[in-house]
Design an enzyme around this catalytic site. Structure first.
Site, PDB file in Angstrom:
ATOM      1  N   CYS A 181      -7.325  23.420  99.611  1.00 43.52           N
ATOM      2  CA  CYS A 181      -8.191  24.045  98.627  1.00 43.52           C
ATOM      3  C   CYS A 181      -9.578  23.405  98.627  1.00 43.52           C
ATOM      4  O   CYS A 181      -9.722  22.206  98.701  1.00 43.52           O
ATOM      5  CB  CYS A 181      -7.542  24.038  97.243  1.00 43.52           C
ATOM      6  N   CYS A 210     -14.070  21.473  90.509  1.00 46.90           N
ATOM      7  CA  CYS A 210     -13.037  20.901  89.630  1.00 46.90           C
ATOM      8  C   CYS A 210     -13.511  19.546  89.133  1.00 46.90           C
ATOM      9  O   CYS A 210     -14.129  18.782  89.870  1.00 46.90           O
ATOM     10  CB  CYS A 210     -11.726  20.737  90.401  1.00 46.90           C
ATOM     11  N   GLU A 256     -12.995  30.312  96.895  1.00 50.42           N
ATOM     12  CA  GLU A 256     -12.009  30.572  97.948  1.00 50.42           C
ATOM     13  C   GLU A 256     -10.748  31.232  97.419  1.00 50.42           C
ATOM     14  O   GLU A 256     -10.298  30.939  96.318  1.00 50.42           O
ATOM     15  CB  GLU A 256     -11.549  29.235  98.541  1.00 50.42           C
ATOM     16  N   CYS A 312      -3.192  33.030  96.853  1.00 50.23           N
ATOM     17  CA  CYS A 312      -3.528  31.776  96.176  1.00 50.23           C
ATOM     18  C   CYS A 312      -4.910  31.938  95.558  1.00 50.23           C
ATOM     19  O   CYS A 312      -5.892  32.158  96.272  1.00 50.23           O
ATOM     20  CB  CYS A 312      -3.510  30.666  97.224  1.00 50.23           C
ATOM     21  N   CYS A 361      -9.717  14.441  92.260  1.00 53.43           N
ATOM     22  CA  CYS A 361      -8.666  13.846  93.095  1.00 53.43           C
ATOM     23  C   CYS A 361      -9.274  13.447  94.446  1.00 53.43           C
ATOM     24  O   CYS A 361     -10.003  14.240  95.061  1.00 53.43           O
ATOM     25  CB  CYS A 361      -7.506  14.820  93.279  1.00 53.43           C
ATOM     26  N   CYS A 408      -8.899  15.637  97.718  1.00 51.12           N
ATOM     27  CA  CYS A 408      -9.057  17.085  97.573  1.00 51.12           C
ATOM     28  C   CYS A 408     -10.523  17.491  97.724  1.00 51.12           C
ATOM     29  O   CYS A 408     -11.397  16.951  97.043  1.00 51.12           O
ATOM     30  CB  CYS A 408      -8.529  17.506  96.197  1.00 51.12           C
TER      31      CYS A 408
END
Ligand code: SAH
Ligand code: SF4
Length: 367
Positions: A342, A119, A92, A112, A123, A126
């Site tokens: 995100c 990842c 993205e 961005c 988290c 997220c």
């Protein structure tokens, strides 16, 4: 295979000379790459056809980011793209435009970018964290996202004014490719954006922050804090590991001392989790007198049970910080209706299309 967008101007010069060409061919390529945004080597019309053929024969390419999906906010100021990289993984990138207050003038156009596919930090609030880690991105793939939007903006008569490393992934966990991307984007003979117009956001990898401080770059640093104490932070950032909230604040101070750039602490406000007045008071005690700036981000609800606080609670939290002498802003909510958190678009789209992803990847829709 080497993507031309990977090469720094000095490397480009070396490459053309090694191929028996005059040095100025490097400038011709750089001009084309950063002013004309070609999608393939054959589009670099500034070069003689014979040299284009040599480049192709030697395995040089221009990486293709293919648009899989595009969503725009109602006001048209936010545009989020799902792009497929060469190996077909979807990532993205987002464009956020802020219209000028004056009648004339250009909008601020912030891109961005993502630095990793997925990842590993996990988290809990997220969407990227929830999808796990797939792979690091190459510098040219990071730069490619900016170029993709630069092309779109060029058609509108606008240009990229700011770049934030706040998309999918943890930039400091992909350190060398992130720094190479910064060098390519800020080099006066490369994309040429000012270092001060770039911000890297990190979950707080201390060794990476110190390494970045030593680069003596003028780029901005944002540290995602989310909690004023270790217990709460570890709940939200399970991989925070041994680095404590105090360690993060100290790393931010060292960054400021070495670079002269103020550090921003990002704080995703989550209803009933880290948004109470008591927690705001704790945050004031933690950050008072260290000159830092807090950016409150009301949560974009993703999967999981986390919700965005009410407007009233956000304003109250901000008021406490403000009264405590903490420099604070609330992030302008942009693109909530288009899954702008995100990793959210990729998750939404993958959910929607489920196993049909191949179908949209093979569909060369040109926007
Ligand atoms: N990995 C880096 C950069 C990417 S995330 C980091 O964590 O800083 C960029 C910012 O978006 C971070 O501050 C992150 O906490 C925030 N963010 C992630 N998911 C979010 C969500 N659902 N709502 C609001 N902010 C979110
Ligand atoms: Fe990774 Fe940043 Fe998301 Fe945490 S908030 S999972 S570090 S992208």
């Amino acid at each position: 295979m080497t993507d031309l967008y990977r090469l720094l101007p000095e490397e480009m010069e070396r490459m053309v000379v090694e191929l028996g060409q005059p040095r100025f061919r490097a400038d011709q390529i750089l001009y084309a790459l950063y002013y004309k945004f070609p999608k393939s080597i054959s589009e670099i019309k500034q070069l003689p056809a014979t040299f284009r053929e040599i480049l192709l024969a030697k395995g040089f390419t221009i990486g293709s980011t293919k648009e899989l999906h595009r969503v725009k906010s109602k006001d048209g100021d936010t545009m989020k793209l799902l792009l497929s990289l060469n190996d077909k993984v979807p990532i993205e990138s987002v464009l956020m435009q802020y219209q000028p207050k004056k009648l004339f003038g250009h909008p601020r156009s912030t891109i961005c970018v993502s630095t990793q596919v997925g990842c590993a930090m996990g988290c809990v609030f997220c969407a990227t964290g929830q999808m796990g880690f797939e792979r690091n991105m190459k510098a040219e793939e990071i730069v490619g996202q900016v170029i993709h939007f630069a092309r779109i903006l060029y058609e509108r008569g606008h240009h990229v004014t700011n770049i934030v490393f706040m998309g999918m992934g943890e930039p400091l966990a992909n350190y060398s490719e992130t720094i190479r991307a910064v060098q390519l984007l800020t080099h006066p003979r490369g994309f040429g954006i000012g270092q001060r117009n770039i911000t890297i956001s990190t979950i707080g990898i201390i060794s990476g922050i110190d390494r970045l401080a030593d680069e003596k770059l003028q780029i901005g640093l944002a540290i995602s804090l989310h909690a004023p104490n270790d217990k709460l932070r570890q709940r939200l950032v399970p991989t925070a590991g041994s680095s404590s909230v105090k360690d993060l604040i100290n790393a931010g101070k060292r960054y400021f001392v070495k670079t002269g750039r103020r550090v921003t602490f990002e704080y995703a406000l989550i209803e009933g989790v880290n948004d109470s007045p008591e927690i705001a008071e704790d945050l004031v005690r933690l950050l008072r007198n260290n000159g830092s700036h807090v950016n409150l981000i009301p949560l974009n609800p993703t999967a999981g049970d986390f919700e965005r606080p009410t407007r009233k609670n956000v304003i109250e939290f901000e008021r406490i910080l403000y009264n405590g002498g903490i420099n604070c802003t609330v992030r302008v909510e942009k693109g909530t209706e288009i899954s702008a958190a995100c990793g959210q678009l990729r998750t939404d789209i993958l959910d929607k299309y489920n196993n049909e992803l191949n179908k949209i990847q093979n569909n060369d829709r040109d926007f």
